[in-house]
Design a protein around this motif. Structure first.
Motif, PDB file in Angstrom:
ATOM      1  N   CYS A   1      -3.025   3.655 -17.800  1.00  0.00           N
ATOM      2  CA  CYS A   1      -1.271   3.957 -18.335  1.00  0.00           C
ATOM      3  C   CYS A   1      -1.325   5.095 -16.843  1.00  0.00           C
ATOM      4  O   CYS A   1      -1.211   6.179 -16.121  1.00  0.00           O
ATOM      5  N   ALA A   2      -2.405   4.428 -15.695  1.00  0.00           N
ATOM      6  CA  ALA A   2      -2.115   5.421 -13.884  1.00  0.00           C
ATOM      7  C   ALA A   2      -1.451   4.160 -13.260  1.00  0.00           C
ATOM      8  O   ALA A   2      -0.807   3.052 -13.315  1.00  0.00           O
ATOM      9  N   THR A   3      -0.911   4.478 -12.053  1.00  0.00           N
ATOM     10  CA  THR A   3      -0.042   3.871 -11.256  1.00  0.00           C
ATOM     11  C   THR A   3      -1.041   3.331 -10.284  1.00  0.00           C
ATOM     12  O   THR A   3      -2.308   4.168 -10.518  1.00  0.00           O
ATOM     13  N   LEU A   4      -0.487   2.529  -9.389  1.00  0.00           N
ATOM     14  CA  LEU A   4      -1.202   1.903  -8.272  1.00  0.00           C
ATOM     15  C   LEU A   4      -2.403   3.225  -7.723  1.00  0.00           C
ATOM     16  O   LEU A   4      -3.104   2.856  -7.174  1.00  0.00           O
TER      17      LEU A   4
ATOM     18  N   THR B   1      -7.559  -8.247 -12.354  1.00  0.00           N
ATOM     19  CA  THR B   1      -6.717  -8.320 -13.056  1.00  0.00           C
ATOM     20  C   THR B   1      -5.368  -7.781 -11.429  1.00  0.00           C
ATOM     21  O   THR B   1      -4.608  -7.451 -12.155  1.00  0.00           O
ATOM     22  N   TYR B   2      -6.046  -7.008 -10.607  1.00  0.00           N
ATOM     23  CA  TYR B   2      -4.852  -6.887  -9.785  1.00  0.00           C
ATOM     24  C   TYR B   2      -3.736  -7.190  -9.353  1.00  0.00           C
ATOM     25  O   TYR B   2      -2.919  -6.763  -9.187  1.00  0.00           O
ATOM     26  N   ARG B   3      -3.914  -8.704  -9.062  1.00  0.00           N
ATOM     27  CA  ARG B   3      -2.621  -9.660  -8.963  1.00  0.00           C
ATOM     28  C   ARG B   3      -1.654  -9.624 -10.399  1.00  0.00           C
ATOM     29  O   ARG B   3      -0.344  -9.868 -10.134  1.00  0.00           O
ATOM     30  N   SER B   4      -2.116  -9.032 -11.469  1.00  0.00           N
ATOM     31  CA  SER B   4      -1.002  -8.981 -12.347  1.00  0.00           C
ATOM     32  C   SER B   4      -0.049  -8.138 -12.253  1.00  0.00           C
ATOM     33  O   SER B   4       0.739  -7.573 -13.098  1.00  0.00           O
ATOM     34  N   PHE B   5      -1.040  -6.742 -11.751  1.00  0.00           N
ATOM     35  CA  PHE B   5       0.786  -5.616 -11.666  1.00  0.00           C
ATOM     36  C   PHE B   5       0.890  -5.365  -9.641  1.00  0.00           C
ATOM     37  O   PHE B   5       1.611  -4.793  -9.214  1.00  0.00           O
ATOM     38  N   THR B   6       0.459  -6.525  -8.972  1.00  0.00           N
ATOM     39  CA  THR B   6       0.340  -6.157  -7.409  1.00  0.00           C
ATOM     40  C   THR B   6       0.427  -7.247  -6.638  1.00  0.00           C
ATOM     41  O   THR B   6      -0.252  -8.385  -7.390  1.00  0.00           O
ATOM     42  N   THR B   7       0.586  -7.212  -5.149  1.00  0.00           N
ATOM     43  CA  THR B   7       0.182  -8.663  -4.818  1.00  0.00           C
ATOM     44  C   THR B   7      -1.375  -7.921  -3.266  1.00  0.00           C
ATOM     45  O   THR B   7      -1.500  -6.616  -2.998  1.00  0.00           O
ATOM     46  N   PRO B   8      -1.906  -8.918  -2.887  1.00  0.00           N
ATOM     47  CA  PRO B   8      -3.027  -8.796  -2.042  1.00  0.00           C
ATOM     48  C   PRO B   8      -2.385  -7.840  -0.633  1.00  0.00           C
ATOM     49  O   PRO B   8      -3.686  -6.885  -0.592  1.00  0.00           O
ATOM     50  N   LEU B   9      -1.246  -7.968   0.041  1.00  0.00           N
ATOM     51  CA  LEU B   9      -0.486  -7.059   0.659  1.00  0.00           C
ATOM     52  C   LEU B   9      -0.746  -5.915   0.004  1.00  0.00           C
ATOM     53  O   LEU B   9      -0.889  -5.036   1.241  1.00  0.00           O
ATOM     54  N   ARG B  10      -0.040  -5.795  -0.735  1.00  0.00           N
ATOM     55  CA  ARG B  10      -0.093  -3.769  -0.697  1.00  0.00           C
ATOM     56  C   ARG B  10      -1.105  -3.563  -1.270  1.00  0.00           C
ATOM     57  O   ARG B  10      -0.807  -2.887  -1.074  1.00  0.00           O
ATOM     58  N   LEU B  11      -1.892  -4.070  -2.023  1.00  0.00           N
ATOM     59  CA  LEU B  11      -3.269  -3.662  -2.140  1.00  0.00           C
ATOM     60  C   LEU B  11      -4.267  -3.189  -0.574  1.00  0.00           C
ATOM     61  O   LEU B  11      -4.367  -1.938  -0.500  1.00  0.00           O
ATOM     62  N   LEU B  12      -4.138  -4.473   0.031  1.00  0.00           N
ATOM     63  CA  LEU B  12      -4.358  -3.948   1.681  1.00  0.00           C
ATOM     64  C   LEU B  12      -4.311  -3.034   2.126  1.00  0.00           C
ATOM     65  O   LEU B  12      -4.618  -1.746   3.067  1.00  0.00           O
ATOM     66  N   ARG B  13      -2.175  -2.540   1.962  1.00  0.00           N
ATOM     67  CA  ARG B  13      -1.873  -1.853   3.326  1.00  0.00           C
ATOM     68  C   ARG B  13      -2.577  -0.087   1.969  1.00  0.00           C
ATOM     69  O   ARG B  13      -1.976   0.807   3.015  1.00  0.00           O
ATOM     70  N   LEU B  14      -2.336  -0.442   0.299  1.00  0.00           N
ATOM     71  CA  LEU B  14      -2.922   1.094   0.205  1.00  0.00           C
ATOM     72  C   LEU B  14      -4.217   1.226   0.452  1.00  0.00           C
ATOM     73  O   LEU B  14      -4.580   2.222   0.478  1.00  0.00           O
ATOM     74  N   LEU B  15      -5.207   0.457   0.782  1.00  0.00           N
ATOM     75  CA  LEU B  15      -5.944   0.568   0.869  1.00  0.00           C
ATOM     76  C   LEU B  15      -6.588   1.397   2.602  1.00  0.00           C
ATOM     77  O   LEU B  15      -7.005   2.076   2.861  1.00  0.00           O
ATOM     78  N   GLU B  16      -5.555   0.580   3.333  1.00  0.00           N
ATOM     79  CA  GLU B  16      -5.794   1.560   4.487  1.00  0.00           C
ATOM     80  C   GLU B  16      -4.844   3.037   4.812  1.00  0.00           C
ATOM     81  O   GLU B  16      -5.333   3.323   5.556  1.00  0.00           O
ATOM     82  N   ALA B  17      -3.829   3.130   3.972  1.00  0.00           N
ATOM     83  CA  ALA B  17      -3.386   4.243   3.560  1.00  0.00           C
ATOM     84  C   ALA B  17      -4.497   5.339   3.011  1.00  0.00           C
ATOM     85  O   ALA B  17      -4.766   5.904   3.579  1.00  0.00           O
ATOM     86  N   ARG B  18      -5.345   4.826   1.870  1.00  0.00           N
ATOM     87  CA  ARG B  18      -6.789   5.277   1.540  1.00  0.00           C
ATOM     88  C   ARG B  18      -7.499   5.897   2.802  1.00  0.00           C
ATOM     89  O   ARG B  18      -7.907   7.251   2.565  1.00  0.00           O
ATOM     90  N   PHE B  19      -7.978   4.622   3.206  1.00  0.00           N
ATOM     91  CA  PHE B  19      -8.498   5.121   4.938  1.00  0.00           C
ATOM     92  C   PHE B  19      -8.150   6.481   5.225  1.00  0.00           C
ATOM     93  O   PHE B  19      -9.309   7.347   5.953  1.00  0.00           O
ATOM     94  N   ALA B  20      -7.012   6.160   6.315  1.00  0.00           N
ATOM     95  CA  ALA B  20      -6.482   7.328   6.523  1.00  0.00           C
ATOM     96  C   ALA B  20      -6.119   8.820   5.413  1.00  0.00           C
ATOM     97  O   ALA B  20      -4.939   9.453   5.650  1.00  0.00           O
ATOM     98  N   VAL B  21      -8.053   9.130   5.314  1.00  0.00           N
ATOM     99  CA  VAL B  21      -7.742  10.567   4.657  1.00  0.00           C
ATOM    100  C   VAL B  21      -7.013  11.480   5.364  1.00  0.00           C
ATOM    101  O   VAL B  21      -7.638  12.333   6.647  1.00  0.00           O
ATOM    102  N   PRO B  22      -6.162  12.328   5.272  1.00  0.00           N
ATOM    103  CA  PRO B  22      -5.374  13.385   5.753  1.00  0.00           C
ATOM    104  C   PRO B  22      -6.064  15.025   5.650  1.00  0.00           C
ATOM    105  O   PRO B  22      -6.512  15.141   4.358  1.00  0.00           O
TER     106      PRO B  22
END
Length: 116
Positions: free
Chosen positions: A3-6, A30-51
Motif C-alpha cells: 500500500c505505498a504511493t508511487l 511490475t511497475y508498468r501495471s501502475f505507472t508508465t515508463p515516462l512517469r517513472l523517469l520523471r520521478l527518478l529525475e525529481a528524486r535525483f534533484a535532492v533539495p
C-alpha cells in the motif's frame, strides 16, 4: 512493502542507506501495471534533484551531501543503468522516453552533478 504511493516506491528504490535488489527486480517487472515508463523517469529525475535543507551550516550541508545527496544520486544512476541493461525494450517503442532519458543522462554527465 504494501500500500505505498508511487513516490514512496521510488524513494524505496533509491533509498540512501538500503539497497534491496529483490525489491528492485520486483519493481522493474511490475511497475508498468501502475505507472508508465515516462512517469517513472520523471520521478527518478525529481528524486535525483535532492533539495538541500535551508538554514544549515556549511558543515551540516557537507554532511547532508555526503550522507544523503550522493547516495540517492548514485542509486538513481544505478536504477537508470539497470533499467537500460535489463529492460531496454521500454525505450525501443517510445521516442519521447528515449529523448527524455538521453536528455537527463546528458545533463547528469555534462554537469557531473556532484558525482565525482
Amino acid at each position: 512493502m504494501r500500500c505505498a504511493t508511487l513516490h514512496k516506491l521510488v524513494q524505496q528504490l533509491t533509498h540512501h542507506r538500503k539497497i534491496d535488489s529483490q525489491f528492485f527486480q520486483a519493481f522493474m517487472l511490475t511497475y508498468r501495471s501502475f505507472t508508465t515508463p515516462l512517469r517513472l523517469l520523471r520521478l527518478l529525475e525529481a528524486r535525483f534533484a535532492v533539495p538541500t535543507p535551508h538554514h544549515v551550516t556549511a558543515q551540516e550541508r557537507a554532511l547532508f551531501s555526503k550522507h544523503m545527496v550522493m547516495p540517492i544520486r548514485l542509486r538513481v544512476v544505478n536504477v537508470l543503468k539497470s533499467w537500460i541493461e535489463k529492460h531496454y525494450h521500454d525505450c525501443d517503442a517510445d521516442e519521447r522516453l528515449q529523448r527524455q532519458f538521453l536528455s537527463f543522462v546528458d545533463a547528469v554527465s555534462r554537469n557531473n552533478a556532484g558525482m565525482a
